[in-house]
Write an enzyme that holds these catalytic residues in place. Structure first.
Site, short mmCIF file in Angstrom:
data_model
loop_
_atom_site.label_atom_id
_atom_site.label_comp_id
_atom_site.label_asym_id
_atom_site.label_seq_id
_atom_site.Cartn_x
_atom_site.Cartn_y
_atom_site.Cartn_z
N CYS A 221 3.81 43.51 -24.98
CA CYS A 221 4.75 44.60 -25.77
C CYS A 221 6.09 44.41 -25.46
CB CYS A 221 4.50 46.20 -24.98
SG CYS A 221 5.35 47.40 -25.76
N ARG A 315 -1.34 34.41 -24.57
CA ARG A 315 -2.57 34.20 -24.58
C ARG A 315 -2.93 34.31 -22.95
NH1 ARG A 315 -4.78 29.11 -25.76
NH2 ARG A 315 -3.32 28.73 -27.04
#
Length: 386
Positions: A221, A315
């Site tokens: 976020c 990732r």
């Protein structure tokens, strides 16, 4: 205590998980004697957890597996699984995108219209797995799709956005009246997110069975940077827990506080409960599972917003099974595996037998809790130094 920012503005000090620690009590317990189960509405779960309604985290298959392991997974009914008959090629493309092209291409991929027939089908797939079915909608689409989720037999609905309020004001559209909707809806509703005492209390008064607490703490976020809003999770949870007690006092009804985001380790989850949460909602820790649909990547619900993306594709790498991540056994020493075994051990070590008891644990402000005496771990990037 309020701190003066300038002559015209004061503010409270707020704390995140890394700044607080749980204090052991005068007794300890055997971990086997600790009960971490969570009961909400008509259901009891062995684990006090929800899997975030994010496409990299929850598919119908992982929802079933998480349910069988004792948790509750929430499927995003506005995500890839209701836009594509078979989203497998889309997941593969997202995982192959270079960082500089990921956001723009994901915006394009999420322009595919939601197909109403897939809403019922995905819910049915989860129910066929013999677990509790839970799915999310944004406030803007609840009225349109609510009849479909009822027809499909959904067990729990989550109404979720970056920030959800009980008093949305709009001059362009007719806003969702949460109180009226929940009062007339036939299944339990969880709403969120929120990050303050007042907002949490107002959401509880709508009749929701639970509120999600967290604005911007998630790994994927970027809301706190893009919009400048948010409250560190330890403070946000404690404030919502205080609202829960006030709501219980005034109404006689208990509304669950669900800490949403900001947790990476079992210690973080333990601190969330000690701050007052009844359960936690986690996303990025689960994307590290071999079974996770994100293929070693994670992205949030607002990553693909068409005009103002508020998330990044990050990732995470797939390192263990869902079972190892949730209940072990762990083969790493950094707290990211066997998350709920760690919660039970934390409760046992500090002397608490249940979630309700653990919510009363003593906390201290401890900004050095993760660095004190950890020079070698930090230098060698092992254990807590990772």
């Amino acid at each position: 205590m309020e701190i003066e920012i300038g002559k015209g503005k004061v503010a409270r000090r707020a704390y995140g998980f890394d700044e607080v620690a749980i204090v052991p009590s005068r007794r300890t317990r055997d971990p086997d004697d600790v009960d971490i189960s969570w009961e909400i509405d008509a259901w009891t779960f062995r684990l006090p957890m929800m899997a975030s309604a994010m496409d990299a985290v929850v598919s119908p298959a992982t929802a079933i597996q998480i349910g069988r392991l004792g948790g509750l997974a929430c499927l995003n009914l506005e995500g890839l699984w209701t836009r594509y008959e078979d989203p497998t090629p889309v997941y593969e493309e997202i995982a192959s995108l270079p960082d500089e092209k990921a956001t723009r291409r994901m915006q394009e991929l999420y322009q595919e219209p939601i197909k109403e027939e897939l809403i019922g089908r995905r819910i049915s797939e989860i129910r066929a797995g013999g677990v509790v079915s839970c799915a999310s909608l944004t406030p803007q689409r609840v009225a349109r799709y609510a009849p479909l989720v009822l027809e499909a037999g959904l067990d729990i609905l989550v109404i979720q956005g970056t920030v959800v309020s009980a008093e949305h004001v709009s001059t362009r559209t007719e806003p969702l009246n949460l109180k009226e909707f929940i009062r007339g809806f036939d299944i339990p509703v969880i709403v969120g997110g929120c990050a303050s005492y007042t907002t949490a209390l107002h959401l509880m008064r709508t009749g929701a069975v639970g509120v999600l607490v967290g604005v911007g703490p998630g790994n994927a976020c970027t809301t706190r940077g893009v919009l400048g809003i948010g409250v560190p999770q330890a403070t946000a949870i404690a404030d919502a827990a205080a609202a829960r007690m006030e709501h219980l006092r005034e109404s006689g009804r208990y509304c669950h506080v669900i800490a949403d985001g900001g947790m990476r380790t079992g210690g973080d989850i333990a601190k969330a409960i000690a701050c007052g949460a009844d359960a936690v909602m986690i996303g990025s820790p689960l994307t590290r599972a071999y079974e996770a649909p994100g293929r070693g990547f994670h992205w949030g619900m607002a990553t693909f917003h068409p005009t103002l993306p508020r998330g990044a594709r990050v990732r995470t790498e797939q390192v263990a099974s869902l079972e190892e991540i949730l209940v072990g056994p762990a083969h790493e020493n950094d707290g990211t595996l066997n998350l709920f075994g760690a919660l039970a051990t934390s409760m046992a070590t500090t002397g608490y037998a249940s979630i309700k008891e653990f919510q009363k644990a003593e906390l201290v402000i401890a900004p050095s809790i993760k660095t004190e005496g950890k020079t070698y771990q930090s230098q060698q990037r092992v254990g807590m130094g990772r």
